[in-house]
Scaffold this active site. Structure first.
Site, PDB file in Angstrom:
ATOM      1  N   ASP A  10       0.840  -1.199   0.000  1.00 10.92           N
ATOM      2  CA  ASP A  10       0.000   0.000   0.000  1.00 10.92           C
ATOM      3  C   ASP A  10       0.881   1.257   0.000  1.00 10.92           C
ATOM      4  O   ASP A  10       1.887   1.328   0.693  1.00 10.92           O
ATOM      5  CB  ASP A  10      -0.858  -0.053   1.277  1.00 10.92           C
ATOM      6  CG  ASP A  10      -2.003   0.931   1.277  1.00 10.92           C
ATOM      7  OD1 ASP A  10      -2.870   0.815   0.408  1.00 10.92           O
ATOM      8  OD2 ASP A  10      -2.019   1.814   2.158  1.00 10.92           O
ATOM      9  N   GLU A  69       2.001  -0.179  -4.845  1.00 11.46           N
ATOM     10  CA  GLU A  69       0.986   0.808  -5.243  1.00 11.46           C
ATOM     11  C   GLU A  69       1.677   2.163  -5.305  1.00 11.46           C
ATOM     12  O   GLU A  69       2.139   2.686  -4.281  1.00 11.46           O
ATOM     13  CB  GLU A  69      -0.165   0.872  -4.236  1.00 11.46           C
ATOM     14  CG  GLU A  69      -1.256   1.827  -4.706  1.00 11.46           C
ATOM     15  CD  GLU A  69      -2.113   2.445  -3.602  1.00 11.46           C
ATOM     16  OE1 GLU A  69      -3.206   2.922  -3.915  1.00 11.46           O
ATOM     17  OE2 GLU A  69      -1.683   2.463  -2.433  1.00 11.46           O
TER      18      GLU A  69
HETATM   19  C1  GLC Z   1      -4.244   2.998  -0.563  1.00  8.91           C
HETATM   20  C2  GLC Z   1      -5.434   2.082  -0.581  1.00  8.91           C
HETATM   21  C3  GLC Z   1      -6.640   2.866  -0.168  1.00  8.91           C
HETATM   22  C4  GLC Z   1      -6.436   3.346   1.253  1.00  8.91           C
HETATM   23  C5  GLC Z   1      -5.140   4.154   1.351  1.00  8.91           C
HETATM   24  C6  GLC Z   1      -4.730   4.329   2.783  1.00  8.91           C
HETATM   25  O1  GLC Z   1      -4.321   3.998  -1.512  1.00  8.91           O
HETATM   26  O2  GLC Z   1      -5.570   1.501  -1.846  1.00  8.91           O
HETATM   27  O3  GLC Z   1      -7.815   2.116  -0.261  1.00  8.91           O
HETATM   28  O4  GLC Z   1      -7.501   4.123   1.670  1.00  8.91           O
HETATM   29  O5  GLC Z   1      -4.070   3.508   0.724  1.00  8.91           O
HETATM   30  O6  GLC Z   1      -4.268   3.114   3.304  1.00  8.91           O
END
Ligand code: GLC
Length: 520
Positions: A195, A258
């Site tokens: 994440d 991500e």
């Molecule tokens: C990432 C996740 C999202 C979440 C954020 C905070 O972007 O995909 O869903 O709210 O991180 O953890």
């Protein structure tokens, strides 16, 4: 495809576990529910599932606020359920990728409870405490700093105040978090989707961010500043390399990041000598305008920027972005499927895309997502793309025997039972396209070349010694005429042209896509 690692030739399927299948009638999906749907995933043909967080959590951000990195939240089941799910996935030849949330914990994590208890607590430095705040915002609105009355200092949270950011410069944090990774790796988990990887390290001097000259009224408030000092810091790459080294202690695991950054920056996350993330998620298709020119540009830019040795990847949807069928319409959603599944590298799709699922309108009183609650009306809310999977046309769509946690869409026409065996359904198209990648490995590993946009038709070739596959995608609402040498249709978006021999000038329907094996 024996020369490739499993993840290189994989189609990854994201499951948002709250919304896939409920097994106990509480209206929220769970691990046992997923277990009952594995045969569907096998029939779909995907290779790996990525499951959004299932760890114990107060659910302030629906699991992205983790209170224990080595457990399972009772909402989702037990560790026994998890072990069984992993074993059953593996028994079917499917892989499991877990979501790892390293940037922040829940404010209910024992580490944070300790850290906030006193300025002298040994875990004080595990989080980012300061006497003064700076101008770094929260992605979910307002300041990123919260004054904590117990010790009269501020802590930083890039997201909700219930999600305090960890201090990754502290070696004990690293050690503890890497051990959490090992806990799951030892169980046999095949990899992690990390994440907000690009946010993990912040400026050690906590300098203010400069204003964003491109900010426009109506955008979420965190866009007012350029994220120079709280994102994509140079030190992040050493940290990602260390994380990768933990995965490399185990054979055959994958590290996915991500990362929402422009292409050039994104590429740096492959790391020096490819020792960073195996796959920095490529979100270009989620963001670009839907026309042949824009998509051709994005493909060329991305391919052109890939460093030597880097494996490409493409993502069509996720739990944070509007669904593709809502963005571009039902007929273009079929074109998008053909595009995704003929691009090189590892491909990720989001549960329900294979049904052409659309965003479900959420009334103000139904809103669950804190991003929408904190800044209503700016289009930040992610509930519309997180609604339950429609398995059949019964009142709760076969998802639950209770009341679903988010409303169902109109599941009468498009649900798994109704369209799985329909010869021309979008689900049949997905299955056919995924299958085609197995039959024609050129679609996975062949060179991508001749990417051209002409009259709103996107065309490109996938080429290997002795094989040339041509992809033609009409991204327009009108029929169009194209020319080609000669070849045989392997698949068409309408699923009715397979085996046709085409040459010279051919007519394509509006929103039609064709995959052809060209005569050499
Ligand atoms: C990432 C996740 C999202 C979440 C954020 C905070 O972007 O995909 O869903 O709210 O991180 O953890």
């Amino acid at each position: 495809m024996q020369d490739l690692a499993w993840w290189q030739h994989s189609v990854v399927y994201e499951i948002y576990p709250r919304s896939f299948q409920d097994s106990n009638g509480d209206g929220i999906g769970d691990l046992k529910g997923i277990l009952t749907r594995l045969d569907y995933l096998v029939r779909l043909g995907i290779d790996a599932v990525w499951i959004s967080p299932i760890y114990p959590s107060p659910m302030a951000d629906f699991g992205y606020d983790v209170a224990d990195y080595c457990g399972i939240d009772p909402i989702f089941g037990t560790m026994e359920d998890f072990d069984l799910l992993l074993a059953e996935l593996h028994r079917r030849g499917l892989r499991m990728i877990l979501d790892f949330v390293p940037n922040h914990t829940s404010d209910q994590h024992p580490w944070f409870l300790e850290s906030r208890s006193s300025r002298h607590n040994p875990k004080r430095d595990w989080y980012l405490w300061r006497d003064e705040s700076n101008n770094w915002p929260s992605h979910f609105g307002g300041s990123g700093w919260e004054l904590d009355a117990t010790t009269n200092q501020y802590y930083y949270h890039a997201f909700l105040k219930q999600q305090p950011d960890l201090n990754w410069r502290n070696p004990d944090v690293k050690a503890a978090m890497f051990d959490a990774l090992r806990f799951w790796l030892r169980k046999g988990v095949d990899g992690f989707r990390v994440d907000v990887m690009w946010l993990m390290i912040k400026d050690d001097q906590f300098r203010d961010n400069p204003p964003n000259p491109g900010y426009q009224l109506g955008q979420p408030s965190h866009h007012r500043l350029l994220p120079i000092y709280n994102a994509d810091r140079p030190e992040i790459h050493d940290l990602v390399a260390e994380m990768r080294a933990v995965l490399d202690e185990f054979p055959d695991r994958v590290l996915i990041g991500e990362i929402y950054l422009p292409i050039e920056k994104l590429m740096t996350y492959y790391g020096r000598d490819m020792r960073g993330a195996h796959l920095p998620f490529n979100f270009q298709l989620l963001q670009c305008a839907w026309n042949a020119e824009s998509v051709a540009q994005v493909i060329s830019d991305y391919q052109g920027a890939l460093p030597a040795g880097a494996w490409p990847n493409w993502v069509l949807g996720n739990h944070d972005k509007p669904r593709i069928a809502s963005r571009i319409g039902a007929s273009q959603a079929r074109v998008a499927a053909m595009l995704l599944l003929t691009l090189p590298g590892t491909l990720t799709l989001y549960y329900g895309e294979e049904l052409g699922m659309t965003d479900v309108p959420i009334a103000p009183e139904q809103v669950q997502d804190p991003a929408e609650k904190n800044e209503p009306g700016l289009g930040q809310g992610r509930d519309p793309e997180r609604t339950p999977m429609p398995w059949d046309d019964s009142p709760s769509a076969g998802f639950t025997s209770g009341t679903p946690w988010l409303p169902l869409g109109d599941n009468a026409a498009s649900n798994v039972a109704a369209i799985e065996h329909a010869p021309r359904s979008i689900l049949t198209l997905y299955r056919r396209l995924i299958d085609l990648r197995r039959i024609h490995p050129t679609l996975v590993r062949g060179k991508l070349q001749s990417v051209i946009a002409e009259n709103d038709v996107l065309r490109y070739e996938r080429v290997e010694l002795g094989t040339r596959i041509l992809v033609l995608l009409n991204m327009n609402r009108k029929p169009v005429r194209v020319t080609l040498h000669s070849g045989t249709v392997l698949a068409s978006t309408s699923l009715d042209r397979e085996g046709q021999k085409l040459s010279g000038t051919i007519d394509m329907e509006a929103a039609e896509g064709l995959i052809l094996s060209l005569d050499l």
